[in-house]
Design an enzyme around this catalytic site. Structure first.
Site, PDB file in Angstrom:
ATOM      1  N   ASP A  67       0.826  -1.207   0.000  1.00  0.00           N
ATOM      2  CA  ASP A  67       0.000   0.000   0.000  1.00  0.00           C
ATOM      3  C   ASP A  67       0.862   1.259   0.000  1.00  0.00           C
ATOM      4  O   ASP A  67       2.085   1.183   0.155  1.00  0.00           O
ATOM      5  CB  ASP A  67      -0.957  -0.003   1.217  1.00  0.00           C
ATOM      6  CG  ASP A  67      -0.317  -0.572   2.479  1.00  0.00           C
ATOM      7  OD1 ASP A  67       0.914  -0.464   2.614  1.00  0.00           O
ATOM      8  OD2 ASP A  67      -1.047  -1.120   3.319  1.00  0.00           O
ATOM      9  N   ASP A 136      -8.253  -2.820  13.896  1.00  0.00           N
ATOM     10  CA  ASP A 136      -9.623  -3.029  13.407  1.00  0.00           C
ATOM     11  C   ASP A 136      -9.703  -4.199  12.424  1.00  0.00           C
ATOM     12  O   ASP A 136     -10.719  -4.385  11.753  1.00  0.00           O
ATOM     13  CB  ASP A 136     -10.172  -1.756  12.766  1.00  0.00           C
ATOM     14  CG  ASP A 136      -9.360  -1.291  11.558  1.00  0.00           C
ATOM     15  OD1 ASP A 136      -8.392  -1.991  11.169  1.00  0.00           O
ATOM     16  OD2 ASP A 136      -9.694  -0.225  11.001  1.00  0.00           O
ATOM     17  N   HIS A 138      -7.786  -4.723   9.725  1.00  0.00           N
ATOM     18  CA  HIS A 138      -7.404  -4.515   8.316  1.00  0.00           C
ATOM     19  C   HIS A 138      -6.109  -5.257   8.000  1.00  0.00           C
ATOM     20  O   HIS A 138      -5.252  -5.441   8.872  1.00  0.00           O
ATOM     21  CB  HIS A 138      -7.292  -3.025   7.958  1.00  0.00           C
ATOM     22  CG  HIS A 138      -6.169  -2.274   8.610  1.00  0.00           C
ATOM     23  ND1 HIS A 138      -6.358  -1.166   9.405  1.00  0.00           N
ATOM     24  CD2 HIS A 138      -4.817  -2.440   8.559  1.00  0.00           C
ATOM     25  CE1 HIS A 138      -5.197  -0.696   9.812  1.00  0.00           C
ATOM     26  NE2 HIS A 138      -4.238  -1.451   9.312  1.00  0.00           N
ATOM     27  N   GLU A 143      -9.876  -1.734   5.003  1.00  0.00           N
ATOM     28  CA  GLU A 143     -10.557  -1.419   6.258  1.00  0.00           C
ATOM     29  C   GLU A 143     -11.868  -2.203   6.349  1.00  0.00           C
ATOM     30  O   GLU A 143     -12.350  -2.752   5.346  1.00  0.00           O
ATOM     31  CB  GLU A 143     -10.832   0.089   6.324  1.00  0.00           C
ATOM     32  CG  GLU A 143      -9.579   0.953   6.360  1.00  0.00           C
ATOM     33  CD  GLU A 143      -8.893   0.988   7.732  1.00  0.00           C
ATOM     34  OE1 GLU A 143      -8.996   0.008   8.496  1.00  0.00           O
ATOM     35  OE2 GLU A 143      -8.254   2.013   8.024  1.00  0.00           O
TER      36      GLU A 143
END
Ligand code: F6R
Length: 243
Positions: A67, A136, A138, A143
């Site tokens: 990313d 969370d 990811h 996400e």
């Protein structure tokens, strides 16, 4: 999914480095998938040690980043292309141009994402992908709510991820970019071996959901349950919520 609980990051790093060194000895032109963030740092330090000891060369290898932040200037130290240069690439012997990341400064973002997907395919796909996991759930920057079939695209970071990453931006959440280009969940799943490393109590819920929860877009890492070759290396704190 193989779950390996180790005392800490250095012990996990030695196991991951063993896999990468073995892969590169077997296939010197292997394609690696590289993550950024804190989790893989011990792995990169261990790989540098092995390289300096003459145990491994990256001279014929290629690598793709997971990313990249959108809009960070080319010389920004937190641009992931620069981070990976500092943490690994500049410390070993990758050839010039052998490591690519999504272009977070592209004028045409959909075209840049499609070109990135094609570059991975043209390289023959990723042999071994290193992953971390967000609090969370990811992986890369997929996400909660990400399509399980997603490919490289632009994503908005959650407030929680921006808070988690503020430590890299002078502890100022407002300085953390709001968007990233990220490999999708289907892109990641196309890699032949996935190796996820994680430590700390703050990751325990995400690790629990990934390993033991239902497969759900709300905990994106849970999609790894569908992959035939996943190794998860965690410390006891990150494993604390496993049944
Ligand atoms: C970064 C990436 C992210 C991180 C995750 C965990 O390239 O892919 O998914 O792995 O945000 O970050 P750390 O390791 O800093 O806790």
């Amino acid at each position: 999914m193989e779950l390996i609980i180790q005392p800490g990051a250095p012990e996990s790093a030695r196991i991951v480095a063993d896999s990468i060194v073995a892969l590169l000895q077997r296939k010197p032109d292997a394609v690696l998938g590289l993550a950024t963030g804190s989790s893989p740092l011990a792995v990169y330090d261990e790989l540098v040690r092995r390289h300096e000891a003459g145990d491994v060369s990256f001279a014929q290898a290629r690598a793709f980043l997971l990313d990249e932040y959108v809009g960070l200037p080319a010389d920004h130290p937190q641009r992931y292309r620069n981070v990976i240069e500092t943490e690994l690439v500049g410390r070993v012997d990758f050839a010039e141009g052998a490591v690519q990341g999504p272009d977070g400064l592209a004028a045409d973002i959909p075209a840049a994402c499609a070109a990135y997907e094609q570059a991975i395919v043209d390289a023959g796909g990723v042999d071994l992908q290193i992953l971390g996991i967000g609090t969370d759930g990811h992986i890369a920057f997929n996400e909660p709510g990400s399509s399980l079939a997603s490919r490289t695209r632009i994503k908005t970071l959650t407030r929680q991820t921006r808070i988690d990453n503020a430590r890299f931006f002078d502890d100022d959440v407002e300085k953390v970019p709001t968007h990233t280009l990220t490999q999708g969940l289907a892109t990641i799943r196309a890699a032949r071996h996935l190796v996820l490393v994680s430590t700390g109590r703050h990751k325990a819920e995400a690790i629990h959901q990934m390993v033991e929860g239902p497969v759900s877009a709300m905990w994106p890492a849970s999609v790894l349950q569908h992959h035939p070759h996943v190794s998860v290396l965690v410390d006891p704190a990150a494993a604390a919520r496993l049944q």
